[in-house]
Write a protein that holds these residues in place. Structure first.
Motif, PDB file in Angstrom:
ATOM      1  N   LEU A 327       0.824  -1.190   0.000  1.00 41.59           N
ATOM      2  CA  LEU A 327       0.000   0.000   0.000  1.00 41.59           C
ATOM      3  C   LEU A 327       0.868   1.254   0.000  1.00 41.59           C
ATOM      4  CD1 LEU A 327      -2.761  -1.054   2.548  1.00 41.59           C
ATOM      5  CD2 LEU A 327      -3.076  -0.638   0.116  1.00 41.59           C
ATOM      6  N   SER A 328       0.471   2.202  -0.793  1.00 44.25           N
ATOM      7  CA  SER A 328       1.166   3.492  -0.814  1.00 44.25           C
ATOM      8  C   SER A 328       0.137   4.604  -0.675  1.00 44.25           C
ATOM      9  CB  SER A 328       1.950   3.661  -2.115  1.00 44.25           C
ATOM     10  OG  SER A 328       1.092   3.552  -3.248  1.00 44.25           O
ATOM     11  N   LEU A 329       0.544   5.688  -0.043  1.00 45.96           N
ATOM     12  CA  LEU A 329      -0.348   6.827   0.174  1.00 45.96           C
ATOM     13  C   LEU A 329      -0.402   7.658  -1.107  1.00 45.96           C
ATOM     14  CD1 LEU A 329      -2.088   8.286   2.299  1.00 45.96           C
ATOM     15  CD2 LEU A 329      -0.058   9.610   2.919  1.00 45.96           C
ATOM     16  N   LYS A 330      -1.547   7.659  -1.757  1.00 49.78           N
ATOM     17  CA  LYS A 330      -1.677   8.347  -3.037  1.00 49.78           C
ATOM     18  C   LYS A 330      -2.154   9.783  -2.897  1.00 49.78           C
ATOM     19  CE  LYS A 330      -0.561   5.334  -6.222  1.00 49.78           C
ATOM     20  NZ  LYS A 330       0.499   5.592  -7.203  1.00 49.78           N
ATOM     21  N   ALA A 362       2.345   1.775   5.440  1.00 51.54           N
ATOM     22  CA  ALA A 362       2.187   2.815   4.411  1.00 51.54           C
ATOM     23  C   ALA A 362       2.235   4.201   5.033  1.00 51.54           C
ATOM     24  CB  ALA A 362       0.865   2.606   3.666  1.00 51.54           C
ATOM     25  N   PHE A 363       1.548   4.398   6.161  1.00 51.83           N
ATOM     26  CA  PHE A 363       1.557   5.707   6.820  1.00 51.83           C
ATOM     27  C   PHE A 363       2.907   6.011   7.467  1.00 51.83           C
ATOM     28  CE2 PHE A 363      -3.158   5.166   6.800  1.00 51.83           C
ATOM     29  CZ  PHE A 363      -3.461   6.333   6.119  1.00 51.83           C
ATOM     30  N   LEU A 364       3.521   4.982   8.055  1.00 56.67           N
ATOM     31  CA  LEU A 364       4.830   5.193   8.684  1.00 56.67           C
ATOM     32  C   LEU A 364       5.885   5.539   7.639  1.00 56.67           C
ATOM     33  CD1 LEU A 364       4.738   2.292  11.284  1.00 56.67           C
ATOM     34  CD2 LEU A 364       4.670   4.744  11.788  1.00 56.67           C
ATOM     35  N   ARG A 365       5.805   4.889   6.463  1.00 51.24           N
ATOM     36  CA  ARG A 365       6.748   5.238   5.396  1.00 51.24           C
ATOM     37  C   ARG A 365       6.522   6.658   4.920  1.00 51.24           C
ATOM     38  NH1 ARG A 365       5.801  -0.090   3.397  1.00 51.24           N
ATOM     39  NH2 ARG A 365       4.179   0.757   2.025  1.00 51.24           N
ATOM     40  N   ALA A 366       5.238   7.018   4.756  1.00 49.61           N
ATOM     41  CA  ALA A 366       4.934   8.373   4.296  1.00 49.61           C
ATOM     42  C   ALA A 366       5.406   9.416   5.304  1.00 49.61           C
ATOM     43  CB  ALA A 366       3.429   8.516   4.051  1.00 49.61           C
ATOM     44  N   ALA A 367       5.223   9.120   6.600  1.00 49.84           N
ATOM     45  CA  ALA A 367       5.662  10.067   7.633  1.00 49.84           C
ATOM     46  C   ALA A 367       7.180  10.177   7.660  1.00 49.84           C
ATOM     47  CB  ALA A 367       5.143   9.623   8.999  1.00 49.84           C
ATOM     48  N   GLY A 368       7.884   9.052   7.518  1.00 48.47           N
ATOM     49  CA  GLY A 368       9.337   9.081   7.535  1.00 48.47           C
ATOM     50  C   GLY A 368       9.912   9.766   6.319  1.00 48.47           C
ATOM     51  N   THR A 369       9.311   9.509   5.144  1.00 48.57           N
ATOM     52  CA  THR A 369       9.816  10.090   3.898  1.00 48.57           C
ATOM     53  C   THR A 369       9.662  11.596   3.880  1.00 48.57           C
ATOM     54  OG1 THR A 369       9.251   8.070   2.701  1.00 48.57           O
ATOM     55  CG2 THR A 369       9.600  10.051   1.389  1.00 48.57           C
ATOM     56  N   SER A 370       8.533  12.081   4.416  1.00 52.35           N
ATOM     57  CA  SER A 370       8.270  13.525   4.366  1.00 52.35           C
ATOM     58  C   SER A 370       8.846  14.270   5.558  1.00 52.35           C
ATOM     59  CB  SER A 370       6.756  13.761   4.288  1.00 52.35           C
ATOM     60  OG  SER A 370       6.121  13.212   5.430  1.00 52.35           O
ATOM     61  N   GLY A 371       9.544  13.547   6.454  1.00 51.65           N
ATOM     62  CA  GLY A 371      10.157  14.211   7.598  1.00 51.65           C
ATOM     63  C   GLY A 371       9.167  14.712   8.623  1.00 51.65           C
ATOM     64  N   GLN A 372       8.001  14.091   8.717  1.00 58.65           N
ATOM     65  CA  GLN A 372       6.966  14.544   9.635  1.00 58.65           C
ATOM     66  C   GLN A 372       7.364  14.362  11.099  1.00 58.65           C
ATOM     67  OE1 GLN A 372       3.923  15.783   8.581  1.00 58.65           O
ATOM     68  NE2 GLN A 372       4.568  15.660   6.455  1.00 58.65           N
ATOM     69  N   GLU A 373       8.272  13.399  11.373  1.00 54.99           N
ATOM     70  CA  GLU A 373       8.571  13.059  12.764  1.00 54.99           C
ATOM     71  C   GLU A 373       9.438  14.101  13.456  1.00 54.99           C
ATOM     72  OE1 GLU A 373      10.354   9.321  13.147  1.00 54.99           O
ATOM     73  OE2 GLU A 373       8.659   8.194  12.416  1.00 54.99           O
ATOM     74  N   GLU A 374      10.232  14.791  12.679  1.00 51.40           N
ATOM     75  CA  GLU A 374      11.214  15.670  13.292  1.00 51.40           C
ATOM     76  C   GLU A 374      10.544  16.679  14.223  1.00 51.40           C
ATOM     77  OE1 GLU A 374      13.651  17.406  10.320  1.00 51.40           O
ATOM     78  OE2 GLU A 374      14.239  15.494   9.434  1.00 51.40           O
ATOM     79  N   GLY A 375      11.065  16.769  15.392  1.00 58.44           N
ATOM     80  CA  GLY A 375      10.524  17.707  16.386  1.00 58.44           C
ATOM     81  C   GLY A 375       9.340  17.178  17.136  1.00 58.44           C
ATOM     82  N   HIS A 376       8.941  15.934  16.858  1.00 59.63           N
ATOM     83  CA  HIS A 376       7.751  15.381  17.521  1.00 59.63           C
ATOM     84  C   HIS A 376       8.076  13.995  18.058  1.00 59.63           C
ATOM     85  CE1 HIS A 376       5.242  18.630  15.936  1.00 59.63           C
ATOM     86  NE2 HIS A 376       5.779  18.398  14.738  1.00 59.63           N
ATOM     87  N   LYS A 377       8.918  13.919  19.070  1.00 59.71           N
ATOM     88  CA  LYS A 377       9.236  12.632  19.678  1.00 59.71           C
ATOM     89  C   LYS A 377       8.009  12.101  20.408  1.00 59.71           C
ATOM     90  CE  LYS A 377      13.450  12.624  18.279  1.00 59.71           C
ATOM     91  NZ  LYS A 377      13.871  11.684  17.225  1.00 59.71           N
ATOM     92  N   ALA A 378       7.606  10.890  20.047  1.00 60.20           N
ATOM     93  CA  ALA A 378       6.348  10.346  20.573  1.00 60.20           C
ATOM     94  C   ALA A 378       6.590   9.038  21.299  1.00 60.20           C
ATOM     95  CB  ALA A 378       5.349  10.135  19.441  1.00 60.20           C
ATOM     96  N   THR A 379       5.783   8.842  22.328  1.00 64.55           N
ATOM     97  CA  THR A 379       5.783   7.569  23.057  1.00 64.55           C
ATOM     98  C   THR A 379       4.365   7.013  23.036  1.00 64.55           C
ATOM     99  OG1 THR A 379       7.550   8.299  24.520  1.00 64.55           O
ATOM    100  CG2 THR A 379       6.214   6.444  25.260  1.00 64.55           C
ATOM    101  N   ILE A 380       4.222   5.802  22.518  1.00 61.98           N
ATOM    102  CA  ILE A 380       2.905   5.180  22.462  1.00 61.98           C
ATOM    103  C   ILE A 380       2.597   4.573  23.832  1.00 61.98           C
ATOM    104  CG2 ILE A 380       1.519   3.357  21.391  1.00 61.98           C
ATOM    105  CD1 ILE A 380       3.114   3.737  18.853  1.00 61.98           C
TER     106      ILE A 380
END
Length: 811
Positions: A327-330, A362-380
């Motif tokens: 799956l890819s985010l279109k 698919a969402f984790l790849r999209a978030a990593g590719t677009s650099g969405q994580e930077e500045g948002h360290k998260a703990t589940i």
């Protein structure tokens, strides 16, 4: 990448102490080097399989109906002081036991090789990353991820998560049990709901129940072929038993000694016993299973290959089987006040890397590719996986000092949870349907701060492209006579778009199956439908039942724990690549490659084995009629037994040796599903049997006067032995093909077996054996030529015509 961390000090005391004692931690797990040290010290995570001793297995070959008959003949030879007959009978008994034992060993080795490939795999934290390894390689201290559909691979302490377990296989208790952080999980239990992370506390024989769960199914359901062959053999016993009774009565009236008559009567009865079938079928199945394993299909139930031959409908998952399962985010469509980045970020927060779910990835790849994580360290803090009941995933996340509730799932489900009106939801569905017609799957994403209300952020569209070979393989399955039906949980427009790309026709909604109209016989579930949309896993069972009620033999693919009932109900349950352990356990075959190519191979292999069994049945029926009829008619006509018990025993074992080689024969799979309605083919076998009987009796009448057999009992024995042997060997060459015998060449193994048998028969004719006295070579060659010309000439032509007239069951 999103962090999944739990502070060690926040864990329950029992969990923290276990982690400390084992020298492991939840963030990095064990190192590969440390795991190897522990594996060498503690041994693999398995319990050695207990097998009967080789000597006991070999001795078992001397126990059974056919063995008893040969042993009784040996005993009678001892009583009658026929030393040569006794030695030959015992030698044949031992040789048959040795050959059968060696073939069984070969089949056992094949099954053992399959078991190695069918071992359970687990998700384990090693060297700071999640890896998939064999459950046998688990060691104490490993961090393991389990989810719905998995077997618990060893005794574990649950570090994080909430589970419902089925421990019926261990305790006999059918009710599911709840397990949460700090509780113990016993190896061999099945996870029915939820997911969690645990630390291994014991492996192999050290587990509480002293074993690990093996995947290879232990159930051995009765096979169709066993039922069919049993029915054929019962009729043969009736026919031969009647002939034996006639022989005994005539012998009594002619005042012949009972001890002279009884051995031949026993051998005639033995000719109806399927001596070679168990070995031939076992070897054929083992070789077929091994060949399929090399092609990517692992057989877990013996009936799997057999049923694949008769399967006429295949219900297949869309995702991963017909599509790439990548799956890819279109496209994203944010709501007012939000951005594309917000949709991707919060969808990624509602995902779990450890589960390796295609949507989450698919969402984790999209978030990593677009650099969405930077500045948002998260703990589940907690994660609720997708289920058919909730139709969404939900995570409680600590990020930037605050707590977020992140949700993604079905549009209507999430939109209603966010408080949208029905008009607004319908407007969103109309908007999403435009993209759905292109084959894209829509998910809604929402978030809430702390305990605040859920707020819809936007829509995300995922696309899973069809596999490049799917349309071609579907067309090939159709050429093989199978209906292919696509099953998908996607909405109807998405399913229709994918079906069009794959060359499939009408797609129906599963809810239509439950309508009053579809409940009627011959309703829409069967006729003119190439697939179903909006399918929940539990709906697959309903689809299988409807198709079976319409008279179909159904194949079903699946991968999840909820697919297990449908996989077990279908005649051919197929667990696809990456399926859960429960799905694999319920299936009769497991695919190791994605797509349909393995299923095509399975169908062809099943039909090839079916053809070999049919060849055995034709040979069995025709040869039994030939042997029993010849001996009895010759006895009634001449008052003498044309062949001794020893000669008949030798004949049975020599021809059975060739029939075992049928397991390796080169055959053509038929172009349509097979059927076990073999009545027409049995009629062909009966006709051939009576024709060979007339031909062999004519040769006997000729030889009786021209070769001086009336005055030479020993030569009569040899003449009859060769006649029956050569007719049997040429008959195998003929009936292995439903068409003219020259349409295909036999396998090398079968050809060598036939030639070796013929050479041995000529050798016995020249040199003699016990009461089988030597014959001139010219007589042996006349017998050989006569049998070959008739069986491969007019008999083969009659076989082809009758098969065509009465309905071909084979190729």
């Amino acid at each position: 990448m999103m962090q999944q961390e739990n502070a060690q000090q926040a864990l329950p005391r029992a969990v923290a102490e276990t982690l400390q004692v084992s020298g492991s931690n939840c963030e990095t797990g064990l190192s590969s080097a440390e795991a190897q040290i522990r594996l060498k010290r503690d041994g693999p995570n398995e319990v050695p399989e207990r097998k009967p001793h080789h000597v006991l297995r070999f001795l078992a070959k001397f126990w059974g109906l056919s063995a008893w008959m040969v042993e009784l003949i040996a005993l009678l030879s001892l009583v009658l002081h026929k030393t040569t007959d006794l030695v030959v009978a015992l030698l044949l008994l031992v040789v048959n036991a040795v050959l059968s034992f060696l073939q069984e060993q070969r089949a056992s080795a094949a099954v053992a090789a399959l078991r190695q490939q069918l071992n359970i795999t687990v998700r384990t934290m090693r060297d700071g990353s999640w890896k998939t390894i064999s459950a046998k390689a688990l060691v104490r201290g490993d961090i393991v991820r389990v989810r719905a559909g998995d077997f618990v691979p060893a005794d574990m302490l649950l570090v994080q998560g909430n589970l419902r377990l089925d421990q019926a296989a261990l305790t006999g208790e059918s009710r599911e049990v709840e397990r949460t952080t700090g509780d113990t999980l016993y190896g061999g239990a099945t996870v029915r709901y939820g997911e969690g992370t645990g630390i291994v506390t014991a492996t192999g024989v050290k587990t509480y129940f002293g074993r690990t769960t093996e995947l290879v199914a232990s159930a051995h359901p009765k096979l169709h072929v066993e039922e069919v062959v049993s029915r054929v053999v019962r009729w043969l016993f009736l026919i031969v038993g009647t002939l034996v009774l006639v022989t005994l009565v005539v012998s009594y009236l002619n005042a012949l000694p009972l001890l002279d008559t009884l051995p031949i009567a026993l051998v005639l009865l033995m000719s109806a016993v399927p001596v070679a079938l168990p070995v031939m079928f076992t070897v054929s199945m083992a070789l077929g299973s091994m060949e399929l394993s090399r092609q990517g299909v692992l057989i877990t139930r013996l009936s799997g290959i057999e049923d694949a031959a008769t399967m006429d409908v295949l219900c297949t998952d869309k995702t991963g089987t017909l599509t790439m399962n990548q799956l890819s985010l279109k496209l994203v469509q944010p709501r007012p006040g939000f951005s594309d980045a917000d949709v991707v970020r919060f969808a990624a927060l509602a995902s779990n890397l450890a589960n390796a779910d295609p949507i989450d990835l698919a969402f984790l790849r999209a978030a990593g590719t677009s650099g969405q994580e930077e500045g948002h360290k998260a703990t589940i803090l907690s994660f609720q996986p997708f289920s058919a009941a909730t139709r969404r995933t939900e995570a409680i996340v600590s990020v930037d000092g605050g707590t977020l509730r992140c949700v993604k799932g079905a549009l209507r489900t999430v939109a209603e949870a966010a408080g949208l009106s029905q008009d607004a939801i319908m407007q969103l569905e109309d908007q999403a349907s435009i993209e759905a017609r292109k084959g894209e799957r829509v998910l809604a994403v929402a978030r809430a701060f702390e305990a605040g209300p859920l707020e819809l952020i936007g829509l995300a569209y995922l696309y899973d492209a069809p596999r490049p070979d799917s349309a071609r393989l579907i067309a090939e399955l159709r050429r093989l006579g199978l209906e292919v039906k696509m099953l998908t949980g996607d909405a109807l427009p998405v399913a229709q778009a994918i079906a069009a790309a794959l060359g499939l026709g009408t797609i129906a909604r599963v809810p239509d199956l439950q309508s009053e109209q579809s409940m009627a016989k011959g309703g829409s579930p069967v006729q003119g439908v190439d697939g179903y949309a909006e399918v929940f896993p539990e709906d697959k069972f309903l689809v299988v039942k409807r198709l079976q009620e319409a008279g179909h033999v159904v194949g079903m693919t699946g991968d999840g724990v909820n697919d297990a009932p449908a996989l077990r109900q279908a005649e051919v349950g197929i667990a696809v690549s990456g399926a859960s352990d429960v799905a694999k356990g319920a299936a009769s075959a497991v695919l190791t490659h994605e797509g349909l190519v393995d299923i095509v191979d399975m169908v062809k292999s099943g039909r090839a084995i079916y053809q070999r069994v049919l060849t055995w049945i034709i040979n069995k029926v025709s040869r039994t009629i030939l042997k029993a009829g010849f001996v009895v008619v010759a006895f009634l006509a001449t008052g003498r037994f044309a062949i001794s018990a020893l000669g008949m025993v030798l004949l049975v074992f020599m021809t059975d040796f060739v029939k075992i080689a049928l397991a390796t024969d080169r055959v053509h799979p038929s172009k349509r599903p097979e059927t076990w309605n073999i009545g027409p083919l049995v009629r062909v076998a009966i006709a051939l049997g009576f024709l060979m009987l007339v031909e062999s009796l004519a040769l006997l009448a000729f030889g009786w006067h021209r070769f001086g057999l009336a005055d030479a009992g020993g030569k009569l024995q040899t003449f009859t032995f060769q006649t029956l042997l050569f007719f049997a060997l040429f008959s195998i060459v003929s009936v292995r093909e439903r068409r003219a015998f020259w349409s295909s060449r036999p396998s090398r193994t079968l050809a060598i077996a036939i030639v070796a048998d013929a050479a041995l028969g000529l050798f016995i004719g020249i040199h003699g054996l016990a009461e089988l006295r030597p014959l001139p070579l010219a007589i042996s060659l006349v017998t050989f030529t006569y049998a070959g010309l008739l069986v491969l000439g007019p008999n083969d032509l009659l076989k082809t015509l009758l098969t065509r007239k009465w309905g071909s069951v084979g190729s």
